[in-house]
Design a protein around this motif. Structure first.
Motif, short mmCIF file in Angstrom:
data_model
loop_
_atom_site.label_atom_id
_atom_site.label_comp_id
_atom_site.label_asym_id
_atom_site.label_seq_id
_atom_site.Cartn_x
_atom_site.Cartn_y
_atom_site.Cartn_z
N MET A 1 0.84 -1.20 0.00
CA MET A 1 0.00 0.00 0.00
C MET A 1 0.88 1.25 0.00
O MET A 1 1.94 1.27 0.63
N LYS A 2 0.43 2.25 -0.68
CA LYS A 2 1.22 3.48 -0.74
C LYS A 2 1.10 4.30 0.55
O LYS A 2 0.07 4.26 1.22
N HIS A 3 2.15 5.02 0.86
CA HIS A 3 2.13 5.93 2.01
C HIS A 3 1.48 7.23 1.59
O HIS A 3 1.93 7.88 0.65
N GLU A 4 0.44 7.61 2.31
CA GLU A 4 -0.28 8.81 1.91
C GLU A 4 0.25 10.06 2.65
O GLU A 4 0.46 10.02 3.86
N ILE A 5 0.45 11.11 1.90
CA ILE A 5 0.84 12.40 2.50
C ILE A 5 -0.25 13.41 2.17
O ILE A 5 -0.63 13.57 1.01
N TYR A 6 -0.76 14.07 3.20
CA TYR A 6 -1.74 15.13 2.98
C TYR A 6 -1.01 16.47 2.92
O TYR A 6 -0.32 16.84 3.86
N ILE A 7 -1.18 17.16 1.80
CA ILE A 7 -0.62 18.51 1.67
C ILE A 7 -1.80 19.44 1.94
O ILE A 7 -2.73 19.54 1.14
N THR A 8 -1.75 20.07 3.10
CA THR A 8 -2.97 20.65 3.66
C THR A 8 -2.90 22.16 3.80
O THR A 8 -1.99 22.69 4.45
N GLY A 9 -3.87 22.85 3.22
CA GLY A 9 -3.99 24.29 3.42
C GLY A 9 -4.77 24.54 4.70
O GLY A 9 -5.89 24.07 4.84
#
Lengths: 243, 243
Positions: free
Chosen positions: A1-9
């Motif tokens: 499974m891919k590692h998820e990164i949230y790029i968050t405003g």
């Protein structure tokens, strides 16, 4: 499974100006990566998380830090003020993504200063508009000049980010001089400092007066189009409804 | 005491894309005024409130309805999709405000389609950008043409709202033809339909291909600047960081 990164405003700063999605991403994360001031703006709520930062001009390192933590199996939220895709780190993260094929990026949009500042001033961007940064750290000044000229020639309302810094104290004045070649000195303008944060300052003025504004890194400047007006202290750009 | 009206941007539609401020304003209101579709998007949560609407092109009546309800002593929330100050009703409310001196307006910003759509596509607006509506209901087409020309001459990334409707099925094509006079047919572009709603459709393409897109009222179109690129299916406009 891919590692998820949230790029968050995270919006301007106050928690109640964040979206539910942004709060959820922060809550679900093990690690929050951001510029030190923005980590501070998050307040106590997320203090239990691992918080990592790099100073200004170390944005590439900051992005790599987010990727490295994700590769360790941590859930990572990389925060940007306002919207992550408006002078934020979203595009840089995508540029680096080829080096980290096991990571998946999700951008969570936020309220950018053009919109949060406009709300404080009235409705200055209520027709076609441009957003221009005066920072020449990453963009040649000639390109910025060309965009200012195009913006005034197209009669756009304009939101200006990064109008000044300690090293660029006269940039707003230079920008106003370019706009004044095509726009009336009476053009309706406004500015907001520290939107949605402590010490909010707000004002309306003419383009001629804007030229002398002492702006800083936390000021967002608004220049109306040729039809904009100041009405009872508010800066308004009409949409064109017949009354 | 003045009657307060909240002019509230609800974002694209999903509740978790609203800000806390917007939810609070809706919760505190007795009456919610809005276009029927946007009232529907709010879902069940605010169903107990008095909900009032007017059809499209009856925006002046809708605003007056909000004022009249406020004058009755009700707490009123006038909702707009996205941000209330981006092609929304904020400026019209201010234009009418002189007739209702006992009312006080507060604009609550929201995430506009330029930003929520950009997040889905990647980072298409990650440098200076313009927002242009192709609707000529309230704006002469010549003005829209002039702005498209200025936008491409200034090498802005562009977000296009209202690219088409049933009566304006060829407007996006006309807009692309104007842009193609200065921009390469290979210019990186993208589009998102029904952002943050059921049936989201998203795609990237060249400017030449965009010309043939069957867009509708719920499509937001993105045109990169000359440096934008499509990277692994995402539309990216670089900020300029050195890697």
């Amino acid at each position: 499974m891919k590692h998820e990164i949230y790029i968050t405003g995270i919006g301007p700063g106050e928690e109640n100006m964040m979206t539910g999605q942004a709060i959820q991403a922060l809550e679900e994360s093990d690690v929050i990566v951001g510029y030190p001031l923005y980590l501070k703006l998050l307040g106590d709520r997320f203090q239990g998380k691992e918080c990592l930062s790099t100073p200004m001009r170390k944005e590439v390192d900051r992005c790599r830090m987010a990727y490295e933590k994700a590769m360790e199996g941590k859930k990572v939220c990389l925060i940007c003020s306002g919207d992550a895709g408006v002078y934020g780190l979203a595009s840089l993260m995508y540029e680096l993504s080829g080096e980290y094929p096991d990571c998946k990026l999700t951008v969570i949009p936020g309220v950018t200063a053009a919109n949060s500042g406009a709300a404080v001033l009235g409705a200055p961007l209520n027709h076609d508009f441009c957003v221009i940064s005066l920072s020449d750290l990453l963009t040649p000044w000639e390109q910025i000049e060309k965009r200012l000229t195009a913006a005034v020639e197209g009669d756009f309302a304009i939101a200006i980010y990064n109008p000044a810094s300690r090293k660029r104290s006269d940039y707003l004045q230079k920008a106003c001089d370019i706009l004044l070649k095509k726009a009336s000195p009476e053009r309706a303008c406004g500015y907001v400092e520290n939107i949605g944060r402590e010490g909010t300052k707000v004002g309306v003025c003419s383009l001629q007066e804007l030229r002398n504004l002492k702006a800083n890194m936390f000021t967002t400047v608004f220049i109306g189009n040729s039809q904009s007006l100041i009405l009872d202290g508010k800066l308004i750009t009409k949409r064109g409804y017949r009354l």
